[in-house]
Enzyme design. Sequence first.
Site, mmCIF file in Angstrom:
data_model
loop_
_atom_site.group_PDB
_atom_site.id
_atom_site.type_symbol
_atom_site.label_atom_id
_atom_site.label_comp_id
_atom_site.label_asym_id
_atom_site.label_seq_id
_atom_site.Cartn_x
_atom_site.Cartn_y
_atom_site.Cartn_z
ATOM 1 N N ALA A 26 -38.639 15.000 69.678
ATOM 2 C CA ALA A 26 -37.532 14.659 70.567
ATOM 3 C C ALA A 26 -36.177 14.942 69.931
ATOM 4 C CB ALA A 26 -37.624 13.188 70.971
ATOM 5 N N GLY A 27 -36.077 14.744 68.611
ATOM 6 C CA GLY A 27 -34.821 14.998 67.917
ATOM 7 C C GLY A 27 -34.433 16.467 67.942
ATOM 8 N N LYS A 28 -35.405 17.328 67.673
ATOM 9 C CA LYS A 28 -35.149 18.780 67.708
ATOM 10 C C LYS A 28 -34.761 19.226 69.113
ATOM 11 C CE LYS A 28 -38.283 20.469 64.076
ATOM 12 N NZ LYS A 28 -39.467 21.314 63.831
ATOM 13 N N ASP A 30 -40.618 27.306 62.709
ATOM 14 C CA ASP A 30 -41.509 26.855 61.648
ATOM 15 C C ASP A 30 -40.636 26.681 60.419
ATOM 16 O OD1 ASP A 30 -44.159 26.047 61.058
ATOM 17 O OD2 ASP A 30 -44.406 27.791 59.778
ATOM 18 N N GLY A 70 -38.788 13.611 56.025
ATOM 19 C CA GLY A 70 -39.564 14.568 55.219
ATOM 20 C C GLY A 70 -39.225 14.494 53.739
ATOM 21 N N TYR A 71 -38.936 15.650 53.167
ATOM 22 C CA TYR A 71 -38.686 15.771 51.730
ATOM 23 C C TYR A 71 -37.200 15.609 51.376
ATOM 24 C CZ TYR A 71 -43.392 17.939 51.504
ATOM 25 O OH TYR A 71 -44.738 18.197 51.575
ATOM 26 N N LYS A 94 -25.512 16.624 56.913
ATOM 27 C CA LYS A 94 -26.727 17.419 56.735
ATOM 28 C C LYS A 94 -26.806 18.530 57.772
ATOM 29 C CE LYS A 94 -31.704 17.360 57.267
ATOM 30 N NZ LYS A 94 -32.914 16.606 57.651
ATOM 31 N N HIS A 133 -30.819 24.262 56.797
ATOM 32 C CA HIS A 133 -31.507 25.524 57.059
ATOM 33 C C HIS A 133 -31.649 25.761 58.556
ATOM 34 C CE1 HIS A 133 -34.213 22.159 56.782
ATOM 35 N NE2 HIS A 133 -35.264 22.826 57.197
ATOM 36 N N ARG A 134 -31.908 24.691 59.323
ATOM 37 C CA ARG A 134 -32.045 24.842 60.768
ATOM 38 C C ARG A 134 -30.703 25.190 61.402
ATOM 39 N NH1 ARG A 134 -34.968 21.017 61.445
ATOM 40 N NH2 ARG A 134 -36.915 22.165 61.648
#
Length: 202
Positions: free
Chosen positions: A16-18, A74, A161-162, A183, A188-189
């Site tokens: 949902a966030g994406k 991905d 995540g990491y 962020k 990267h996104r």
Amino acid sequence: MRKFTEKKLLVATHNAGKLAEMRALLTPYGVEVIGAAETALAEPVETEDNFVGNARIKARSAVEATGLPALSDDSGISVDALNGAPGVYTADWAETGNGRDFAMAMQRTWNELEAVQAAEPRNAQFRCTLVLMWPDGHDEVFEGVLPGRVVWPPRGAEGHGYDPIFMPDGHEVTLGEMSADQKNSLSHRALAVSQMIETCFA
């Protein structure tokens, strides 16, 4: 490079966030963004050993199931001293059988770095590959890379995540210690999405 002129875009994610992020970014360009959950889209098996291949699998599956143009991604973290691992298996390292445990995944990452006695700095990159695919099979690929290093112990409760063990180059805090806005401005996104918008939507 092909311009996106369709009115509707399926974002092939159940996150949902994406979905909300993509909707906010693309609405100004007159594009109606719908998510995988709205179309009962199944998640395909990802069989490739690289980000581009797996993103293409997801995009193609979404296009074939709905007839709509689709956007998939991905992404993951690649650690130099681990020959790029976990890479496409970033989420798999967190799988427990009862959901994902990223504390376990971060611990595994650090344990494997210790096992090979990796030198400092323990360089790594967060990578995001986007595939924008049309119903005729044409696609455009965009890649965002955020370089940094793995640190220990984990720091910060933000992000996911990491993020708590990843410190981007040029910063003294981890992604886990940054605000969402900070962020998202360098992730990267964000890098991959800005390339896509500039190329296909602007």
